[in-house]
Write a protein that holds these residues in place. Structure first.
Motif, PDB file in Angstrom:
ATOM      1  N   ASN A  87      58.596  67.883   8.579  1.00 45.60           N
ATOM      2  CA  ASN A  87      58.006  67.493   7.292  1.00 45.60           C
ATOM      3  C   ASN A  87      58.583  66.165   6.809  1.00 45.60           C
ATOM      4  O   ASN A  87      57.849  65.327   6.246  1.00 45.60           O
ATOM      5  CB  ASN A  87      58.236  68.582   6.249  1.00 45.60           C
ATOM      6  CG  ASN A  87      57.405  69.829   6.531  1.00 45.60           C
ATOM      7  OD1 ASN A  87      56.362  69.758   7.180  1.00 45.60           O
ATOM      8  ND2 ASN A  87      57.858  70.973   6.047  1.00 45.60           N
ATOM      9  N   LEU A  88      59.871  65.957   7.011  1.00 42.86           N
ATOM     10  CA  LEU A  88      60.464  64.678   6.630  1.00 42.86           C
ATOM     11  C   LEU A  88      59.874  63.537   7.456  1.00 42.86           C
ATOM     12  O   LEU A  88      59.572  62.454   6.926  1.00 42.86           O
ATOM     13  CB  LEU A  88      61.983  64.732   6.825  1.00 42.86           C
ATOM     14  CG  LEU A  88      62.757  65.633   5.857  1.00 42.86           C
ATOM     15  CD1 LEU A  88      64.220  65.712   6.285  1.00 42.86           C
ATOM     16  CD2 LEU A  88      62.661  65.096   4.430  1.00 42.86           C
ATOM     17  N   SER A  89      59.705  63.780   8.757  1.00 43.39           N
ATOM     18  CA  SER A  89      59.137  62.744   9.632  1.00 43.39           C
ATOM     19  C   SER A  89      57.700  62.429   9.225  1.00 43.39           C
ATOM     20  O   SER A  89      57.294  61.255   9.207  1.00 43.39           O
ATOM     21  CB  SER A  89      59.183  63.208  11.093  1.00 43.39           C
ATOM     22  OG  SER A  89      60.514  63.424  11.509  1.00 43.39           O
ATOM     23  N   ARG A  90      56.925  63.454   8.913  1.00 45.85           N
ATOM     24  CA  ARG A  90      55.536  63.235   8.509  1.00 45.85           C
ATOM     25  C   ARG A  90      55.467  62.440   7.204  1.00 45.85           C
ATOM     26  O   ARG A  90      54.594  61.583   7.024  1.00 45.85           O
ATOM     27  CB  ARG A  90      54.818  64.571   8.351  1.00 45.85           C
ATOM     28  CG  ARG A  90      54.628  65.327   9.654  1.00 45.85           C
ATOM     29  CD  ARG A  90      53.705  66.517   9.446  1.00 45.85           C
ATOM     30  NE  ARG A  90      53.649  67.357  10.637  1.00 45.85           N
ATOM     31  CZ  ARG A  90      54.334  68.467  10.810  1.00 45.85           C
ATOM     32  NH1 ARG A  90      55.150  68.908   9.835  1.00 45.85           N
ATOM     33  NH2 ARG A  90      54.222  69.170  11.924  1.00 45.85           N
ATOM     34  N   LEU A  93      55.950  58.894   8.049  1.00 51.34           N
ATOM     35  CA  LEU A  93      54.833  58.312   8.800  1.00 51.34           C
ATOM     36  C   LEU A  93      53.642  57.998   7.906  1.00 51.34           C
ATOM     37  O   LEU A  93      52.796  57.160   8.262  1.00 51.34           O
ATOM     38  CB  LEU A  93      54.406  59.268   9.917  1.00 51.34           C
ATOM     39  CG  LEU A  93      55.380  59.401  11.096  1.00 51.34           C
ATOM     40  CD1 LEU A  93      54.915  60.489  12.054  1.00 51.34           C
ATOM     41  CD2 LEU A  93      55.521  58.069  11.827  1.00 51.34           C
ATOM     42  N   THR A  94      53.533  58.674   6.776  1.00 51.94           N
ATOM     43  CA  THR A  94      52.407  58.408   5.876  1.00 51.94           C
ATOM     44  C   THR A  94      52.525  57.046   5.198  1.00 51.94           C
ATOM     45  O   THR A  94      51.533  56.533   4.671  1.00 51.94           O
ATOM     46  CB  THR A  94      52.314  59.492   4.796  1.00 51.94           C
ATOM     47  OG1 THR A  94      53.538  59.529   4.054  1.00 51.94           O
ATOM     48  CG2 THR A  94      52.049  60.855   5.411  1.00 51.94           C
ATOM     49  N   MET A  95      53.727  56.462   5.223  1.00 49.48           N
ATOM     50  CA  MET A  95      53.944  55.160   4.590  1.00 49.48           C
ATOM     51  C   MET A  95      53.929  54.068   5.644  1.00 49.48           C
ATOM     52  O   MET A  95      54.579  54.180   6.688  1.00 49.48           O
ATOM     53  CB  MET A  95      55.269  55.149   3.833  1.00 49.48           C
ATOM     54  CG  MET A  95      55.287  56.069   2.624  1.00 49.48           C
ATOM     55  SD  MET A  95      56.895  56.064   1.785  1.00 49.48           S
ATOM     56  CE  MET A  95      57.861  57.049   2.942  1.00 49.48           C
ATOM     57  N   SER A  96      53.180  53.013   5.384  1.00 53.60           N
ATOM     58  CA  SER A  96      53.120  51.884   6.312  1.00 53.60           C
ATOM     59  C   SER A  96      54.397  51.060   6.224  1.00 53.60           C
ATOM     60  O   SER A  96      55.174  51.161   5.254  1.00 53.60           O
ATOM     61  CB  SER A  96      51.912  51.002   5.995  1.00 53.60           C
ATOM     62  OG  SER A  96      52.068  50.416   4.706  1.00 53.60           O
ATOM     63  N   ASP A  97      54.625  50.246   7.234  1.00 56.80           N
ATOM     64  CA  ASP A  97      55.796  49.375   7.223  1.00 56.80           C
ATOM     65  C   ASP A  97      55.734  48.395   6.049  1.00 56.80           C
ATOM     66  O   ASP A  97      56.767  48.042   5.463  1.00 56.80           O
ATOM     67  CB  ASP A  97      55.883  48.610   8.549  1.00 56.80           C
ATOM     68  CG  ASP A  97      56.160  49.529   9.718  1.00 56.80           C
ATOM     69  OD1 ASP A  97      56.701  50.626   9.497  1.00 56.80           O
ATOM     70  OD2 ASP A  97      55.841  49.150  10.870  1.00 56.80           O
ATOM     71  N   GLU A  98      54.502  47.941   5.714  1.00 55.80           N
ATOM     72  CA  GLU A  98      54.359  47.008   4.585  1.00 55.80           C
ATOM     73  C   GLU A  98      54.765  47.670   3.270  1.00 55.80           C
ATOM     74  O   GLU A  98      55.458  47.064   2.432  1.00 55.80           O
ATOM     75  CB  GLU A  98      52.906  46.514   4.489  1.00 55.80           C
ATOM     76  CG  GLU A  98      52.455  45.627   5.628  1.00 55.80           C
ATOM     77  CD  GLU A  98      52.104  46.408   6.880  1.00 55.80           C
ATOM     78  OE1 GLU A  98      52.124  47.661   6.817  1.00 55.80           O
ATOM     79  OE2 GLU A  98      51.830  45.780   7.916  1.00 55.80           O
TER      80      GLU A  98
END
Length: 212
Positions: A87-90, A93-98
């Motif tokens: 859940n932490l990884s997901r 991942l929902t946030m872009s690098d920008e």
């Protein structure tokens, strides 16, 4: 020779024969206890060696059982920990690098806190003998991977892991959770392995249950 002399000589010979027989019997009786003791000693030595070997095998089995109990007793708890880690990884991942780069203030602190928590979770898992499986680019292994779909690709051998949908984990030498992967299809029918042997490519969805 007179009858008396003949009789004396006969008596003497008879006495000598009797003494010889007696000496032979004494020697035989003297040898028998020694042989019996040696045979008994050999039996006792054999029993002792067998007992020592059995005790050593028992000690090794006990040590192995204790080690396994320590390693695998936490398997259920570890699986629950994996759910939290996923859940932490997901969330990251929902946030872009920008978005991460432009974040500031409380939002930036939140992102950094989630990243630190994820790293700490992985560190604690590894500390307790739980290792993450990252099989991308490796040959599909049904003992550790679960094929979810196939990816057409003529450049690599059939069964090569092209994508990891969900990371897998092992605890000790046992699978805690197989890695869910996508495998290549359309290349050579067998994939080479390091020792020069060849392994047939897996069928779609192939997996094996070796979990604890």
């Amino acid at each position: 020779m007179s009858d008396e002399e003949f009789q004396n000589e006969a008596n003497q010979n008879e006495q000598e024969n009797a003494e010889a027989q007696e000496n032979a019997a004494d020697e035989q009786n003297a040898a028998s206890p020694i042989e019996a003791l040696e045979a008994e000693n050999a039996k006792l030595k054999d029993r002792l060696l067998r007992a020592v070997a059995e005790m050593e095998n028992l000690r090794k089995r006990t040590e192995r059982d204790v080690k396994d109990a320590r390693s695998y007793a936490m398997a259920n708890f570890a699986r629950d920990m994996l759910t939290a880690t996923d859940n932490l990884s997901r969330a990251l991942l929902t946030m872009s690098d920008e978005a991460k780069a432009e974040a500031d203030g409380a939002f930036k602190s939140l992102i950094e806190g989630v990243e630190m928590t994820e790293r700490e979770m992985h560190r604690l898992l590894e500390k307790n003998g739980i290792t993450k499986l990252e099989p991308k680019g490796e040959k599909f292994d049904p003992n550790f991977h679960q094929a979810m779909f196939e990816i057409p690709n003529n450049d690599v051998a059939d069964g090569t892991v092209m994508e990891v949908v969900q990371a897998g984990y092992v605890i000790g030498e046992r699978v805690l959770r197989p890695a869910m992967v996508g495998v290549a299809k359309g290349g050579p029918k067998v994939a080479p392995v390091p020792n020069g042997e060849a392994t047939a490519a897996p069928s779609e969805g192939e997996n094996v249950d070796r979990s604890v």
